[in-house]
Design a protein around this motif. Structure first.
Motif, PDB file in Angstrom:
ATOM      1  N   LEU A 230     -39.898 -14.318  22.648  1.00 63.10           N
ATOM      2  CA  LEU A 230     -39.821 -13.106  23.475  1.00 63.10           C
ATOM      3  C   LEU A 230     -38.784 -12.137  22.919  1.00 63.10           C
ATOM      4  N   ARG A 231     -37.674 -12.658  22.462  1.00 65.78           N
ATOM      5  CA  ARG A 231     -36.663 -11.777  21.858  1.00 65.78           C
ATOM      6  C   ARG A 231     -37.218 -11.100  20.606  1.00 65.78           C
ATOM      7  N   ALA A 232     -38.020 -11.821  19.848  1.00 68.11           N
ATOM      8  CA  ALA A 232     -38.587 -11.249  18.627  1.00 68.11           C
ATOM      9  C   ALA A 232     -39.516 -10.079  18.950  1.00 68.11           C
ATOM     10  N   TYR A 233     -40.283 -10.188  20.021  1.00 64.79           N
ATOM     11  CA  TYR A 233     -41.130  -9.058  20.434  1.00 64.79           C
ATOM     12  C   TYR A 233     -40.272  -7.846  20.799  1.00 64.79           C
ATOM     13  N   ALA A 234     -39.204  -8.085  21.568  1.00 66.49           N
ATOM     14  CA  ALA A 234     -38.339  -6.990  21.986  1.00 66.49           C
ATOM     15  C   ALA A 234     -37.649  -6.335  20.796  1.00 66.49           C
ATOM     16  N   GLU A 235     -37.238  -7.132  19.822  1.00 60.98           N
ATOM     17  CA  GLU A 235     -36.556  -6.582  18.651  1.00 60.98           C
ATOM     18  C   GLU A 235     -37.529  -5.830  17.737  1.00 60.98           C
ATOM     19  N   ALA A 236     -38.762  -6.312  17.643  1.00 56.26           N
ATOM     20  CA  ALA A 236     -39.729  -5.680  16.754  1.00 56.26           C
ATOM     21  C   ALA A 236     -40.346  -4.424  17.353  1.00 56.26           C
ATOM     22  N   SER A 237     -40.425  -4.351  18.700  1.00 61.97           N
ATOM     23  CA  SER A 237     -41.058  -3.200  19.359  1.00 61.97           C
ATOM     24  C   SER A 237     -40.196  -2.704  20.514  1.00 61.97           C
ATOM     25  N   PRO A 238     -38.985  -2.230  20.222  1.00 61.14           N
ATOM     26  CA  PRO A 238     -38.092  -1.824  21.315  1.00 61.14           C
ATOM     27  C   PRO A 238     -38.613  -0.633  22.109  1.00 61.14           C
ATOM     28  N   GLN A 239     -39.512   0.159  21.519  1.00 57.68           N
ATOM     29  CA  GLN A 239     -40.054   1.300  22.246  1.00 57.68           C
ATOM     30  C   GLN A 239     -41.064   0.872  23.299  1.00 57.68           C
ATOM     31  N   LEU A 240     -41.542  -0.370  23.187  1.00 55.78           N
ATOM     32  CA  LEU A 240     -42.540  -0.870  24.138  1.00 55.78           C
ATOM     33  C   LEU A 240     -42.041  -2.022  24.984  1.00 55.78           C
ATOM     34  N   VAL A 241     -41.123  -2.823  24.467  1.00 58.95           N
ATOM     35  CA  VAL A 241     -40.796  -4.114  25.071  1.00 58.95           C
ATOM     36  C   VAL A 241     -39.322  -4.180  25.446  1.00 58.95           C
ATOM     37  N   GLN A 242     -39.070  -4.559  26.686  1.00 62.40           N
ATOM     38  CA  GLN A 242     -37.715  -4.872  27.134  1.00 62.40           C
ATOM     39  C   GLN A 242     -37.725  -6.262  27.751  1.00 62.40           C
ATOM     40  N   LEU A 243     -36.706  -7.037  27.451  1.00 65.16           N
ATOM     41  CA  LEU A 243     -36.588  -8.405  27.951  1.00 65.16           C
ATOM     42  C   LEU A 243     -35.484  -8.449  29.001  1.00 65.16           C
ATOM     43  N   ARG A 244     -35.811  -8.984  30.186  1.00 64.30           N
ATOM     44  CA  ARG A 244     -34.851  -9.028  31.283  1.00 64.30           C
ATOM     45  C   ARG A 244     -34.872 -10.400  31.942  1.00 64.30           C
ATOM     46  N   SER A 245     -33.721 -10.873  32.325  1.00 65.38           N
ATOM     47  CA  SER A 245     -33.646 -12.082  33.131  1.00 65.38           C
ATOM     48  C   SER A 245     -33.699 -11.678  34.598  1.00 65.38           C
ATOM     49  N   ILE A 246     -34.619 -12.276  35.358  1.00 64.82           N
ATOM     50  CA  ILE A 246     -34.729 -11.939  36.779  1.00 64.82           C
ATOM     51  C   ILE A 246     -34.040 -12.978  37.659  1.00 64.82           C
ATOM     52  N   GLY A 247     -33.436 -13.971  37.042  1.00 63.89           N
ATOM     53  CA  GLY A 247     -32.735 -14.996  37.801  1.00 63.89           C
ATOM     54  C   GLY A 247     -32.619 -16.263  36.971  1.00 63.89           C
ATOM     55  N   LYS A 248     -32.054 -17.277  37.575  1.00 60.29           N
ATOM     56  CA  LYS A 248     -31.887 -18.559  36.894  1.00 60.29           C
ATOM     57  C   LYS A 248     -32.583 -19.664  37.668  1.00 60.29           C
ATOM     58  N   SER A 249     -33.069 -20.627  36.920  1.00 61.75           N
ATOM     59  CA  SER A 249     -33.757 -21.776  37.506  1.00 61.75           C
ATOM     60  C   SER A 249     -32.747 -22.735  38.137  1.00 61.75           C
ATOM     61  N   HIS A 250     -33.268 -23.781  38.744  1.00 60.88           N
ATOM     62  CA  HIS A 250     -32.408 -24.809  39.344  1.00 60.88           C
ATOM     63  C   HIS A 250     -31.428 -25.375  38.328  1.00 60.88           C
ATOM     64  N   GLU A 251     -31.866 -25.592  37.086  1.00 63.49           N
ATOM     65  CA  GLU A 251     -30.997 -26.166  36.058  1.00 63.49           C
ATOM     66  C   GLU A 251     -30.223 -25.099  35.293  1.00 63.49           C
TER      67      GLU A 251
END
Length: 574
Positions: A27-48
């Protein structure tokens, strides 16, 4: 021209499932390769404590994602349903690689936003992908008690081959026997039958405190079902297994609910699961005749499109997909549609039955009862198409508590819950066209005209008539569904006027709530044969008179929660 320092788009493999770290790197690779289209965000954390990653896709040059109508897709809320994650990842890849060359994808990302969560339940997926896996329903949080079993059988991989199969134990009182035409297949004893070779079947697993007589299969210590933890029609554990102590008690569900509530631009979405090879539509708790007819007609129309584009049948959860005929089940779509009024579907990916040539079956009902001929077709499919790995030939195993047993039977994880590796991309590829069409059907606010008309001077100050015309260019109405109106989840079009320094408002209000704009979908009613009275119900106008000197400008914002935001600057010129 690509330079050595320009990040390249990833080329993921869709025939294998990704562990968490590998998925995040992808997912980070998509965001880095296409920053004009893709943003990566954390919406929260899991139990672990793992981040739950969301990918926001839109052409940022044409506006922020929050200002555009948006489509949602998630996958892998259930731990072992890993193809659901693959389907979302495949859609992401198609969107990024298709932008600029595919007409519909380019239009989609220029005018709308897409929110993707490939793995809503990262903890459960990691457990399913472990070297010695366990296949729990959802979260790894112990529930309802944090206690290890002191007796009974706990399903797990006993021989370390990465699979959790079945055990068959010879017993004169057993329920099953070998099928005469193919002894690999275990079939039930007939009523009144005696004198044969019989077996007990149970999951592969370990026994605690075995008394030499009784075996009871334990429920997983991790007893949550995250899909039962949503607010829509939530019920306690005695009515809905795995529901949790209260709605959104689990961080994974709370992260999704919080994000969608804070993003009212989301008008439709899909949640991917496995398996059955079917598209499920609301409602889960009520029959079709309890729905707003307009919503039912629209669901049927868009679901039929899903059938045509994916090859999967589309059915009602309430009428066609109950685990038990006297019970109802609820989950993501019940909250998103029944509470928020956004259109939502659940897709159950993959049908081993259909793959084996079984065409006359009805999803859940098939597991209750089906002819032995269906099992033989499935065995043939395993032998000829899966190298004999879907149904594993029984082999001897010395069980630490039971002694000599045989392991084998259906590999549910790798051939039932999920397609075999060679078919995973084929199944994921069914959906992007339909998802893109759904997203392009969302309402879309567009500016039709904006002008400042000089009215002349009064008391030495120029007066202006400010007029802004907007329309809904989308298929769906700006409110999306009648359910949204009934639940007051959508308000009419809102215009806001921002005046420059020294200007005053003569007539009108700085904020005006206008009508709900219709879309260009045909009306699904007999009234469609009659002339409609609302020829231009997709358009609206706001008008003000202001007092302001020439040479300045006024700013107008028009917004509809699910149809987007427009901002326009109007010069005050003669």
């Amino acid at each position: 021209m690509t330079t050595q320092n320009t990040p390249r788009l990833p080329a993921p493999r869709f025939d294998r499932f990704h562990r968490y770290d590998e998925l995040v790197a992808l997912l980070r690779a998509y965001a880095e390769a296409s920053p004009q289209l893709v943003q990566l965000r954390s919406i929260g954390k899991s139990h672990e404590g793992r981040d739950i990653w969301l990918v926001a896709l839109t052409n940022r040059a044409t506006g922020d994602d929050a200002d555009k109508p948006a489509f949602w897709a998630d996958g892998n809320i259930h731990a072992a349903e890993l193809t659901a994650s693959t389907a979302v990842l495949y859609f992401l890849h198609q969107l990024v690689t298709g932008y600029g060359s595919d007409r519909e994808i380019t239009q989609l990302l220029d005018t709308r936003a897409v929110y993707l969560v490939p793995r809503l339940n990262p903890d459960g997926a990691e457990l399913a992908l472990a070297e010695r896996p366990r296949h729990i329903r959802s979260s790894t949080r112990p529930y309802p008690f944090d206690e290890d079993p002191v007796d009974g059988l706990t399903a797990e991989d006993m021989d370390g081959d990465g699979r959790v199969l079945f055990m068959r134990v010879r017993d004169p009182h057993g329920t099953y026997k070998k099928y005469a035409a193919d002894p690999r297949l275990m079939v039930p004893r007939e009523p009144g039958e005696f004198g044969g070779e019989y077996y007990r079947l149970m999951p592969e697993g370990r026994l605690e405190n075995y008394d030499g007589l009784t075996v009871q299969v334990n429920r997983d210590k991790e007893g949550l079902d995250l899909n039962r933890n949503f607010p829509g029609s939530w019920r306690q554990e005695h009515e809905q297994l795995g529901a949790g102590p209260y709605p959104t008690s689990e961080p994974e569900v709370r992260a999704m609910v919080d994000f969608i509530v804070k993003h009212p631009n989301i008008g439709a979405g899909v949640s991917f699961h496995t398996h059955s090879g079917v598209i499920l539509r609301p409602m889960g708790t009520e029959p079709d005749d309890a729905m707003a007819p307009e919503d039912l007609w629209m669901y049927q129309r868009l679901s039929k499109l899903g059938e045509q584009l994916t090859g999967y049948p589309a059915v009602s959860v309430f009428h066609d997909f109950k685990y038990h005929p006297k019970e109802v089940i609820t989950g993501t779509q019940d909250w998103v549609y029944e509470h928020l009024g956004a259109f939502f579907w659940v897709v159950e990916i993959w049908s081993p039955n259909k793959e084996a040539g079984i065409t006359d079956y009805k999803w859940i009902d098939w597991y209750r009862d089906h002819p032995v001929e269906d099992d033989l077709k499935l065995l043939k499919w395993s032998d000829e198409q899966c190298g004999g790995q879907a149904h594993v030939d029984w082999y001897a195993f010395e069980h630490p508590q039971l002694g000599p047993v045989e392991l084998g039977g259906w590999d549910k994880m790798n051939f039932w819950r999920n397609p075999p590796p060679a078919l995973r991309e084929r199944e994921a590829a069914r959906f992007p066209k339909w998802l893109t069409t759904l997203a392009l059907s969302l309402p879309k606010l567009e500016l039709l005209a904006a002008r400042a008309e000089p009215l002349g001077e009064q008391h030495g100050v120029m007066h202006w008539r400010i007029t802004v015309d907007v329309g809904n260019a989308g298929y769906l109405p700006a409110y999306v569904s009648r359910r949204a109106l009934a639940r007051e989840q959508a308000r009419g079009l809102v215009f806001e006027l921002d005046l420059p320094a020294g200007a005053t408002l003569v007539t009108g209000k700085p904020r005006v709530t206008g009508p709900h704009l219709e879309g260009h979908a045909p009306k699904s009613s007999l009234q469609a044969f009659l002339p409609t009275r609302e020829i231009t119900a997709d358009r609206a106008r706001a008008e003000w008179i202001v007092r302001a000197p020439a040479g300045g400008a006024v700013n107008v914002t028009a917004k509809a929660d699910r149809a987007g935001v427009l901002r326009v600057t109007i010069g005050l010129d003669h």
